[in-house]
Motif scaffolding. Structure first.
Motif, short mmCIF file in Angstrom:
data_model
loop_
_atom_site.label_atom_id
_atom_site.label_comp_id
_atom_site.label_asym_id
_atom_site.label_seq_id
_atom_site.Cartn_x
_atom_site.Cartn_y
_atom_site.Cartn_z
N LYS A 129 53.85 53.38 46.70
CA LYS A 129 53.87 52.22 45.60
C LYS A 129 52.74 52.23 44.74
CE LYS A 129 57.73 50.39 47.09
NZ LYS A 129 59.09 50.20 46.32
N ILE A 130 52.90 52.11 43.34
CA ILE A 130 51.66 52.07 42.51
C ILE A 130 51.44 50.36 42.50
CG2 ILE A 130 51.16 52.25 39.96
CD1 ILE A 130 53.21 54.46 39.84
N ILE A 131 49.98 50.50 42.49
CA ILE A 131 49.30 49.06 42.53
C ILE A 131 49.07 48.70 41.15
CG2 ILE A 131 47.36 47.73 43.53
CD1 ILE A 131 47.20 49.66 45.65
N LEU A 132 49.94 47.51 40.73
CA LEU A 132 49.39 46.83 39.37
C LEU A 132 48.96 45.31 39.71
CD1 LEU A 132 52.69 47.81 37.55
CD2 LEU A 132 50.83 49.12 37.44
N ILE A 133 48.29 45.04 38.67
CA ILE A 133 48.06 43.52 38.68
C ILE A 133 48.59 42.74 37.52
CG2 ILE A 133 45.93 43.84 39.66
CD1 ILE A 133 44.32 43.55 37.35
N ARG A 134 48.95 41.58 37.67
CA ARG A 134 49.22 40.55 36.72
C ARG A 134 48.14 39.43 36.41
NH1 ARG A 134 54.53 40.04 35.53
NH2 ARG A 134 55.25 40.38 37.77
N GLN A 135 47.86 39.34 35.23
CA GLN A 135 46.79 38.25 34.99
C GLN A 135 47.05 37.82 33.58
OE1 GLN A 135 42.88 39.81 35.33
NE2 GLN A 135 43.29 41.86 34.48
N TYR A 136 46.46 36.66 33.25
CA TYR A 136 46.70 35.95 32.17
C TYR A 136 45.49 36.47 31.27
CZ TYR A 136 47.04 32.40 28.49
OH TYR A 136 47.29 31.67 27.15
N ARG A 137 46.01 36.75 29.93
CA ARG A 137 45.25 37.18 28.87
C ARG A 137 45.18 36.42 27.66
NH1 ARG A 137 41.35 40.36 31.11
NH2 ARG A 137 42.24 42.39 32.09
N PRO A 138 44.16 35.72 27.52
CA PRO A 138 44.01 34.50 26.41
C PRO A 138 44.06 35.24 25.02
CG PRO A 138 42.20 34.31 27.78
CD PRO A 138 42.86 35.50 28.29
N THR A 156 50.02 39.59 31.60
CA THR A 156 50.50 41.06 31.37
C THR A 156 50.01 41.89 32.63
OG1 THR A 156 47.92 41.78 30.92
CG2 THR A 156 49.30 41.00 28.97
N LEU A 157 50.94 42.64 32.68
CA LEU A 157 50.66 43.58 33.86
C LEU A 157 49.77 44.92 33.53
CD1 LEU A 157 54.33 43.99 34.74
CD2 LEU A 157 52.59 43.29 36.49
N GLU A 158 48.87 45.35 34.38
CA GLU A 158 47.77 46.39 34.15
C GLU A 158 47.66 47.16 35.26
OE1 GLU A 158 44.23 44.22 32.60
OE2 GLU A 158 45.56 43.01 31.35
N LEU A 159 46.74 48.24 35.10
CA LEU A 159 46.23 48.69 36.18
C LEU A 159 44.92 48.16 36.59
CD1 LEU A 159 46.59 52.63 35.22
CD2 LEU A 159 48.08 51.27 36.65
N PRO A 160 44.44 48.04 37.82
CA PRO A 160 43.22 47.58 38.23
C PRO A 160 42.09 48.16 37.40
CG PRO A 160 44.49 48.07 40.17
CD PRO A 160 45.05 48.61 39.00
N SER A 161 41.05 47.40 36.69
CA SER A 161 40.17 47.96 35.89
C SER A 161 39.08 46.92 35.91
CB SER A 161 40.88 48.11 34.36
OG SER A 161 42.00 48.86 34.41
N GLY A 162 38.04 47.44 35.20
CA GLY A 162 36.85 46.63 34.89
C GLY A 162 35.76 47.28 34.40
N TYR A 163 34.49 46.74 34.26
CA TYR A 163 33.47 47.12 33.74
C TYR A 163 32.47 47.77 34.56
CZ TYR A 163 34.17 44.86 29.04
OH TYR A 163 34.45 44.49 27.77
N ILE A 164 31.79 48.45 34.49
CA ILE A 164 30.74 49.33 35.28
C ILE A 164 29.48 48.54 35.08
CG2 ILE A 164 29.46 51.34 35.89
CD1 ILE A 164 31.83 52.96 34.25
N ASP A 165 29.01 48.22 36.34
CA ASP A 165 27.85 47.50 36.01
C ASP A 165 26.48 48.31 35.89
OD1 ASP A 165 29.00 45.04 36.86
OD2 ASP A 165 28.53 45.25 38.92
#
Length: 173
Positions: free
Chosen positions: A49-58, A64-73
């Motif tokens: 199974k592919i892991i997606l996330i659903r989160q609110y995008r103002p 929206t459905l997205e791949l797990p992602s984020g900024y690099i510290d």
């Protein structure tokens, strides 16, 4: 070669800055968003199974459905950032994570680099609520379902679609 004459920070937040760039090609300044480089992963569970996330995008005023992602510290390696982001957003960890390469999210306006990964044999490490500072729902889908979601415009994150196809081209999916 194009000569950059000046970069002026017009506006700044914790997440990005708006910069006016003056160069010898344009009379008027060109405006760009500047932010930290980021990471994204297409991760599969041992059940394929592919892991997606659903989160609110103002900006879109919807979830929206997205791949797990984020900024690099700052001072963080992309490989460490993606493991942290996947765990924070989903509570999954992968047995192995492979680097797929880099993408540019929106080269006409954003100057950061997206480092993309493939994760194998992801497993849930905690049954607790994930990422308590924002509403994030984990969604698990088969590869065929993910393809259908793209075709039906149910998954519209362009970088996620690019990562999906890059993983296929490199033989991971």
């Amino acid at each position: 070669m194009v000569k950059i004459n000046q970069v002026h920070k017009v506006f700044e937040t914790n997440w990005f800055s708006l910069e006016a760039v003056s160069c010898d090609l344009f009379i008027e300044p060109y405006y760009r968003l500047s932010c930290n480089d980021s990471v994204s992963i297409i991760a599969k569970t041992s059940e394929e199974k592919i892991i997606l996330i659903r989160q609110y995008r103002p900006p879109l005023e919807t979830f929206t459905l997205e791949l797990p992602s984020g900024y690099i510290d700052k001072e963080e390696l992309p490989e460490d950032a993606i493991k942290r982001e996947l765990k924070e957003e989903t509570r999954f960890v992968c047995n192995s994570v492979d680097y797929l390469g880099t993408l540019k999210i929106c080269p006409s306006r954003i100057n950061n680099t997206l480092h993309v990964f493939f994760g194998k044999d992801a497993s849930l490490i905690e049954e607790t609520k994930q990422n308590e500072d924002k509403e994030v729902e984990v969604v698990l889908v088969a590869k065929e379902e993910f393809s259908r979601m793209i075709l039906k415009n149910e998954f519209v994150e362009s970088s996620g679609i690019a990562v999906f196809f890059l993983a296929q081209l490199k033989g991971y999916l």
